[in-house]
Design an enzyme around this catalytic site. Sequence first.
Site, PDB file in Angstrom:
ATOM      1  CG  ASP B 136     -24.483  45.890  56.353  1.00 10.18           C
ATOM      2  OD1 ASP B 136     -25.384  46.482  56.991  1.00 10.18           O
ATOM      3  OD2 ASP B 136     -24.158  44.718  56.582  1.00 10.18           O
ATOM      4  CE1 TYR B 138     -19.560  44.821  63.250  1.00 10.48           C
ATOM      5  CE2 TYR B 138     -17.904  46.379  64.012  1.00 10.48           C
ATOM      6  CZ  TYR B 138     -18.422  45.094  63.973  1.00 10.48           C
ATOM      7  OH  TYR B 138     -17.779  44.087  64.663  1.00 10.48           O
ATOM      8  CG  HIS B 143     -23.329  43.475  65.979  1.00 10.71           C
ATOM      9  ND1 HIS B 143     -23.533  42.111  65.963  1.00 10.71           N
ATOM     10  CD2 HIS B 143     -22.660  43.756  64.820  1.00 10.71           C
ATOM     11  CE1 HIS B 143     -23.029  41.591  64.847  1.00 10.71           C
ATOM     12  NE2 HIS B 143     -22.494  42.574  64.142  1.00 10.71           N
ATOM     13  NE  ARG B 152     -10.956  42.938  67.384  1.00  8.35           N
ATOM     14  CZ  ARG B 152     -11.975  42.907  66.520  1.00  8.35           C
ATOM     15  NH1 ARG B 152     -11.888  42.211  65.418  1.00  8.35           N
ATOM     16  NH2 ARG B 152     -13.072  43.584  66.780  1.00  8.35           N
ATOM     17  CD  GLU B 208     -24.817  40.429  60.443  1.00  6.10           C
ATOM     18  OE1 GLU B 208     -24.886  41.421  59.689  1.00  6.10           O
ATOM     19  OE2 GLU B 208     -23.765  40.069  61.003  1.00  6.10           O
ATOM     20  CD  GLU B 210     -27.572  44.713  58.866  1.00 11.53           C
ATOM     21  OE1 GLU B 210     -27.584  45.750  58.185  1.00 11.53           O
ATOM     22  OE2 GLU B 210     -26.625  43.895  58.872  1.00 11.53           O
ATOM     23  CG  ASP B 242     -25.872  41.563  56.113  1.00 12.36           C
ATOM     24  OD1 ASP B 242     -25.766  41.226  54.925  1.00 12.36           O
ATOM     25  OD2 ASP B 242     -24.904  41.854  56.844  1.00 12.36           O
ATOM     26  NE  ARG B 246     -22.623  35.549  61.633  1.00 13.95           N
ATOM     27  CZ  ARG B 246     -22.823  36.864  61.488  1.00 13.95           C
ATOM     28  NH1 ARG B 246     -21.937  37.625  60.859  1.00 13.95           N
ATOM     29  NH2 ARG B 246     -23.915  37.424  61.978  1.00 13.95           N
ATOM     30  CD  GLN B 249     -18.851  37.828  58.414  1.00 15.53           C
ATOM     31  OE1 GLN B 249     -19.855  37.162  58.647  1.00 15.53           O
ATOM     32  NE2 GLN B 249     -18.679  39.037  58.909  1.00 15.53           N
ATOM     33  CE1 TYR B 253     -12.126  38.168  60.018  1.00 13.13           C
ATOM     34  CE2 TYR B 253     -12.431  40.529  59.923  1.00 13.13           C
ATOM     35  CZ  TYR B 253     -12.009  39.415  60.605  1.00 13.13           C
ATOM     36  OH  TYR B 253     -11.490  39.545  61.863  1.00 13.13           O
ATOM     37  CE  LYS B 262     -21.729  40.150  56.819  1.00 16.08           C
ATOM     38  NZ  LYS B 262     -22.666  40.346  57.940  1.00 16.08           N
ATOM     39  CB  THR B 266     -29.101  41.432  51.466  1.00 12.91           C
ATOM     40  OG1 THR B 266     -27.712  41.123  51.428  1.00 12.91           O
ATOM     41  CG2 THR B 266     -29.383  42.372  52.626  1.00 12.91           C
ATOM     42  CB  THR B 363     -26.077  42.933  63.742  1.00  6.03           C
ATOM     43  OG1 THR B 363     -25.646  42.213  62.601  1.00  6.03           O
ATOM     44  CG2 THR B 363     -26.899  42.029  64.637  1.00  6.03           C
ATOM     45  CD  GLU B 377     -24.393  40.272  68.584  1.00  6.72           C
ATOM     46  OE1 GLU B 377     -24.553  40.962  69.596  1.00  6.72           O
ATOM     47  OE2 GLU B 377     -24.850  40.591  67.465  1.00  6.72           O
TER      48      GLU B 377
END
Lengths: 430, 430
Positions: B136, B138, B143, B152, B208, B210, B242, B246, B249, B253, B262, B266, B363, B377
Amino acid sequence: MTITTSWVGTANEPDSGFPLQALPFCAFTPTPDTTPHLGVGIGSFILDLHQLSESQLLNTLPADVRQACTAPTLNALMRCGSAAWSALRQRLTDILITIEPRSDRNTDQQRLVASLMLPQSRAIFHKPVAAQNYTDFYASLHHATNVGKLFRPDNPLLPNYPWLPIGYHGRASSLVISGSPIRRPHGQLKLPDQPTPVFQPTAQLDYELEVAAYIGTGNPLGTPIPIADAPAHLFGLSLLNDWSARDIQSWEYQPLGPFLGKSFATSLSPWVISAEALAPYRTPLAPRPAPLPYLAERTSTTSFDITLEVLISTSHMREHNLPPARLSASNLSDLYWSFAQMITHHTSNGCNLQPGDILASGTISGPQPGSEGCLLELTRRGTVPLQLPNGELREFLADGDEIILRGTCQRAGLPTITLGECRGTILPAL
Amino acid sequence: MTITTSWVGTANEPDSGFPLQALPFCAFTPTPDTTPHLGVGIGSFILDLHQLSESQLLNTLPADVRQACTAPTLNALMRCGSAAWSALRQRLTDILITIEPRSDRNTDQQRLVASLMLPQSRAIFHKPVAAQNYTDFYASLHHATNVGKLFRPDNPLLPNYPWLPIGYHGRASSLVISGSPIRRPHGQLKLPDQPTPVFQPTAQLDYELEVAAYIGTGNPLGTPIPIADAPAHLFGLSLLNDWSARDIQSWEYQPLGPFLGKSFATSLSPWVISAEALAPYRTPLAPRPAPLPYLAERTSTTSFDITLEVLISTSHMREHNLPPARLSASNLSDLYWSFAQMITHHTSNGCNLQPGDILASGTISGPQPGSEGCLLELTRRGTVPLQLPNGELREFLADGDEIILRGTCQRAGLPTITLGECRGTILPAL
């Protein structure tokens, strides 16, 4: 106390490592380019399980087990379940045990069985399973702390560590058998004195000393494995070297974890030693705070007392007939999490494990100096070069270096059992 | 400009999505508990490739391709290589194209071919490949930026992002076909107002949006795929959801990436649309700084113009016969990295890809509001609930919610091609 012996003489030698009590599985061929047979290690030999099954000597076992013994990998046998594994082990023990007084009948049978053996030294080993899924955990608190200090001196251990077995999905396609050469990979990395990254061969190639747990029976998607049931899903253990390119890894790993810094190759040792053979070497992990209830084990002896060693043989050592030098030693019971806890956590969201899946421990480091399971720790990320006995220095691995992992079970009154060796030699980058 | 038509009438309807030019692959059965056959979508039907191969109508093709058409998954066909895929596509086109004037001979052949078709509405779909490895990526800058801002705020985009396609290994065992129910997983998570973590059903279940790239031919371990060769390894595309928990995760993570947040499921859409069918819809990605040379593509049209949509159908909507509500729309060409770049980067360290491997995009979010490909999001991590047209509010998914992904290729002068749908409905936790 007397240790039960085998009529295969080399099995009874004190340091054989392959006594009657071990009977580890492998996949092998006597020559290249033939279909692998499953085998069982006994003394200095491999007993050919495929031929044994065809010889009718396994006829006391169910048909699916006899059939599974003729497959080129262990996956079919794994699917048969723990009662079947146990029955096969008992039957093999009956076939290989010393019988007194000898009769013509058992002499004839032993002659037949001996004809189905190949010296280990003449075997070509293959991957013992077709592993579709490979998960790599991070179950050594000492490793996590040592690595954390290098990257986050003020905050070495992340808050989640004591609560759950951290893990990630590894790359199954690049699992290779011990002895396969390891090509130094190219990769994208960022040198500290440069503003932009470069694509070049890794300069920080490392090994990781790990133990691989092979899943026997799996679980259906959506059905977690409770902690009490987890041990029954463990088929056996091997050694695993999770080769790592530290410079590639440190540039790529945020925010989704290790990827190309690991996926170029992961080496597996040839022998899979069954959980049943390891049972007499069960031992507790170090005392830890109680986990959440779903990870709480009823018994205390949840690990195995397996001494682990890493040795290096450089080109220079081989040219001068010097023996390999030991880099570190640790023990499987230095881990913070047991394999049962890893199995239960892995499936706690309903994720399905499958026969032959590999759950690797992550680097196994102990609490004391000299027990660090990778060069990243031993050389403090390459800042403190390691001096080898022949005077060579290593920050990370050099081309031509061979890394040898070893695992051994020793306990008073019990025979010594080996996990064998996991070897790999670094080839220069293309 | 005239669009070439098929004698299968429904293929020529403007919104069929399955015109002669599409011919997407699937694996299907007419009834449960039978071995899947491969099929090709045409109009409202599936042409049974297995039966077609046995009917001798593919006899102009090499034996390995005819044999591959009788397998239960696409893996064998993928192994045949791009020339074989092209030859099969050409032969299927010849069989299905409108021929004027009609002759007795082609009427007879069409009658035979029509007898090998099943209405799509009567098919049970199965996973089109046996995927051993699922990666997978990114690859959506939008995204990554949107998510980065949530976690962050001062440093949303990590410095490595513009330089390499970030990715991680996903769990291959829990890939499921569209329509499979999605059980809300339990997991370990840490509530903000509590000092210690808890084990409970996720309260932040998300989807997600994808696109999955299926690898056709792979590469040997140790042999990277140069960027110029990468497009030839791409067999085709599907939709992929996916599913993500959250709260699980975000607790698990660090430092090794997503794992149990995850791996519970899927979803894959049933149809695999070939790269050749998509070629007329090639389009450039948005302008980006030049990558390192190993990732630099010669051509500019390295992506595909595929409109992507996410719809939700809640229990309330279904009870009141309300249509699904659209949550977002984006385009595959909103990505920052092309699939060719992902293939080349993935193999740049020598990692081997295998036929049927899945490389998912990550995503897909676009630059504008309403193009965010997940609830994380859209609801700013659950802090800004989304109001649905029927008045319901969603921070994350509720039990009973069905998520529907859709993909469509539209271009002036070309027929509309669909990627089909990828569906999944949330079941309550056990």
